[in-house]
Design a protein around this motif. Sequence first.
Motif, short mmCIF file in Angstrom:
data_model
loop_
_atom_site.label_atom_id
_atom_site.label_comp_id
_atom_site.label_asym_id
_atom_site.label_seq_id
_atom_site.Cartn_x
_atom_site.Cartn_y
_atom_site.Cartn_z
N ALA A 34 0.84 -1.21 0.00
CA ALA A 34 0.00 0.00 0.00
C ALA A 34 0.88 1.26 0.00
CB ALA A 34 -0.91 -0.01 1.22
N VAL A 35 1.96 1.24 0.78
CA VAL A 35 2.87 2.41 0.81
C VAL A 35 3.47 2.62 -0.59
CG1 VAL A 35 5.06 3.30 1.75
CG2 VAL A 35 3.41 2.21 3.28
N LYS A 36 3.87 1.52 -1.21
CA LYS A 36 4.50 1.65 -2.54
C LYS A 36 3.51 2.23 -3.55
CE LYS A 36 7.97 -1.99 -2.64
NZ LYS A 36 8.28 -3.26 -3.29
N LYS A 37 2.29 1.72 -3.49
CA LYS A 37 1.27 2.18 -4.44
C LYS A 37 0.94 3.66 -4.19
CE LYS A 37 -2.58 -0.34 -6.30
NZ LYS A 37 -3.63 -1.26 -5.90
N THR A 38 0.74 4.02 -2.93
CA THR A 38 0.30 5.38 -2.59
C THR A 38 1.37 6.42 -2.88
OG1 THR A 38 -0.99 4.37 -0.83
CG2 THR A 38 -0.75 6.72 -0.70
N PHE A 39 2.64 6.01 -2.73
CA PHE A 39 3.72 7.00 -2.90
C PHE A 39 4.55 6.76 -4.16
CE2 PHE A 39 2.29 7.33 1.38
CZ PHE A 39 2.29 8.70 1.60
N ARG A 40 3.99 5.97 -5.07
CA ARG A 40 4.60 5.74 -6.39
C ARG A 40 6.04 5.25 -6.30
NH1 ARG A 40 3.69 11.16 -9.32
NH2 ARG A 40 4.54 10.00 -11.06
N ILE A 41 6.25 4.28 -5.39
CA ILE A 41 7.59 3.70 -5.24
C ILE A 41 7.67 2.48 -6.16
CG2 ILE A 41 9.18 2.59 -3.61
CD1 ILE A 41 7.61 4.11 -1.36
N PRO A 42 8.68 2.42 -7.03
CA PRO A 42 8.77 1.29 -7.97
C PRO A 42 8.82 -0.07 -7.26
CG PRO A 42 10.31 3.03 -8.56
CD PRO A 42 9.74 3.41 -7.22
N GLU A 43 8.28 -1.04 -7.94
CA GLU A 43 8.11 -2.39 -7.40
C GLU A 43 9.40 -3.00 -6.87
OE1 GLU A 43 6.52 -5.36 -5.88
OE2 GLU A 43 5.29 -3.69 -6.62
N ASP A 44 10.53 -2.73 -7.52
CA ASP A 44 11.79 -3.41 -7.12
C ASP A 44 12.40 -2.82 -5.83
OD1 ASP A 44 12.39 -1.06 -8.77
OD2 ASP A 44 14.48 -1.66 -8.56
N LYS A 45 11.86 -1.72 -5.34
CA LYS A 45 12.44 -1.11 -4.12
C LYS A 45 11.86 -1.79 -2.88
CE LYS A 45 13.93 1.88 -7.12
NZ LYS A 45 14.88 1.24 -8.05
N ILE A 46 12.52 -1.57 -1.72
CA ILE A 46 12.07 -2.17 -0.46
C ILE A 46 11.85 -1.03 0.53
CG2 ILE A 46 12.65 -3.85 1.36
CD1 ILE A 46 14.91 -4.77 -0.74
N VAL A 47 10.81 -1.15 1.35
CA VAL A 47 10.57 -0.13 2.39
C VAL A 47 10.81 -0.79 3.75
CG1 VAL A 47 8.91 1.51 3.37
CG2 VAL A 47 8.85 0.99 0.91
N PRO A 48 12.02 -0.67 4.31
CA PRO A 48 12.30 -1.35 5.58
C PRO A 48 11.57 -0.74 6.76
CG PRO A 48 14.27 -0.18 4.81
CD PRO A 48 13.21 0.00 3.76
N MET A 49 11.37 0.57 6.75
CA MET A 49 10.68 1.18 7.89
C MET A 49 10.25 2.61 7.56
SD MET A 49 13.84 1.90 10.52
CE MET A 49 14.93 0.61 9.87
N LEU A 50 9.34 3.08 8.39
CA LEU A 50 8.98 4.51 8.38
C LEU A 50 9.59 5.09 9.64
CD1 LEU A 50 5.10 4.13 7.82
CD2 LEU A 50 6.89 4.22 6.06
N ILE A 51 9.95 6.36 9.61
CA ILE A 51 10.43 7.01 10.83
C ILE A 51 9.63 8.31 11.03
CG2 ILE A 51 12.39 8.00 12.09
CD1 ILE A 51 14.27 6.32 10.40
N ALA A 52 8.85 8.33 12.11
CA ALA A 52 8.14 9.56 12.46
C ALA A 52 9.14 10.49 13.14
CB ALA A 52 6.98 9.25 13.39
N VAL A 53 9.09 11.77 12.81
CA VAL A 53 10.00 12.76 13.39
C VAL A 53 9.20 13.97 13.88
CG1 VAL A 53 12.10 14.14 13.02
CG2 VAL A 53 11.70 12.15 11.60
N GLY A 54 9.57 14.46 15.04
CA GLY A 54 8.88 15.65 15.54
C GLY A 54 9.24 15.94 16.98
N TYR A 55 8.23 16.39 17.72
CA TYR A 55 8.45 16.82 19.11
C TYR A 55 7.46 16.09 20.02
CZ TYR A 55 10.96 20.53 16.74
OH TYR A 55 11.83 21.23 15.95
N LEU A 56 7.91 15.79 21.23
CA LEU A 56 7.05 15.14 22.22
C LEU A 56 5.85 16.02 22.55
CD1 LEU A 56 6.69 12.72 24.20
CD2 LEU A 56 8.00 14.06 25.87
N LYS A 57 4.68 15.40 22.58
CA LYS A 57 3.45 16.13 22.89
C LYS A 57 3.55 16.75 24.29
CE LYS A 57 -1.41 15.25 22.10
NZ LYS A 57 -2.31 14.27 21.51
N SER A 58 3.14 18.00 24.42
CA SER A 58 3.31 18.64 25.73
C SER A 58 2.43 17.95 26.76
CB SER A 58 3.00 20.14 25.65
OG SER A 58 1.70 20.32 25.17
N GLY A 59 2.95 17.87 27.96
CA GLY A 59 2.22 17.21 29.05
C GLY A 59 2.48 15.72 29.14
N PHE A 60 3.15 15.16 28.13
CA PHE A 60 3.44 13.72 28.16
C PHE A 60 4.84 13.44 28.70
CE2 PHE A 60 -0.29 13.48 25.75
CZ PHE A 60 -0.72 12.17 25.72
#
Length: 210
Positions: free
Chosen positions: A163-189
Motif C-alpha cells: 500500500a505504501v508503494k502504491k500510494t507513494f509511487r515507489i517502484p516495485e523493485d524497491k524495499i521499504v524497511p521502515m517509516l520514521i516519524a520525526v517531531g516533538y514530544l506532545k506537551s504534558g506527556f
Amino acid sequence: MDVIQAIKERRSINFFEPGKDLSDDKIRQLLELASLAPSSMNLQPWRVIVVNDPERKKDLRKCAFDQPKVEEASAVLIMVADPRSVEENLGKVLGSWVELGYIKPEALETYKGLAGKLYGTEDSLTRRYFALKNTSLYAMNVMIAARGLGLETHPMDGFDEDAVKKTFRIPEDKIVPMLIAVGYLKSGFTLLPRAYRKDFKDFVTFNTYG
Ligand SMILES: Cc1cc2nc3c(=O)[nH]c(=O)nc-3n(C[C@H](O)[C@H](O)[C@H](O)COP(=O)(O)O)c2cc1C
C-alpha cells in the motif's frame, strides 16, 4: 549534545505534538547529517520520501494500520532501500575514489568486478540484503542525529508495504524497511522508563558463537 547522550536519550516516542512544523532546512540538515553513515563500498543504497503534507500524512496513516503518530508527527520519513544502487552509484563512487587518490585508475576494473561478485545481480536475495542492511544503518543514523538536533523519532514497520508503494509511487523493485516519524514530544506527556534490554551476557560471546 555528544553521541553517548544522544544514544541514551533516543526513545521511540508514541505521542507527538500535532501541528508542529519542522522546517525544510531542519529536515535537510538531519538527512544530510545522517548520510555520513557508512555503507558497503560507499554505495548509499537509500532514498527517503519526506511526508509532511497533512493530506499525505493521512494517506500514509491508512497504510500504517491507522497509527496516530503517522499523522501527529511533524514529518514521517519513508525509508526506501534501492537494490539498483550498485548500477546507479558505482561509477560515481569509483570516480571519486580515483579523483581523491584512494585507488589508481588501473584498479577500476578490479573494483567493478568485486562489486559484481559481492552484491550479486539486481534481483538476487544478496542484493536485497545489501540494500536493506545499508538503509537500516542510514535509518539508525537518522534517529541518533535527530536526537542530537533536539528532535524525537519513532521507527515503524507496522505498515502495508504494497500500500505504501502504491500510494507513494515507489517502484516495485524497491524495499521499504521502515517509516520514521520525526517531531516533538506532545506537551504534558512524559515517557515511561525504558523497557527491558538483554543482559550483556545474554547476547555477547567472545571468539565463538556458543
Ligand atoms: C524496525 C523497527 C520497527 C518498529 N515498528 C514499530 C511500529 O510499527 N509501531 C510501534 O509502535 N513501534 C515500533 N517500533 C518501536 C519499538 O517497539 C521500540 O524501538 C522498542 O520497543 C524499544 O523502545 P525504545 O526505542 O524507546 O528504546 C519499531 C522499532 C524498530 C527498530
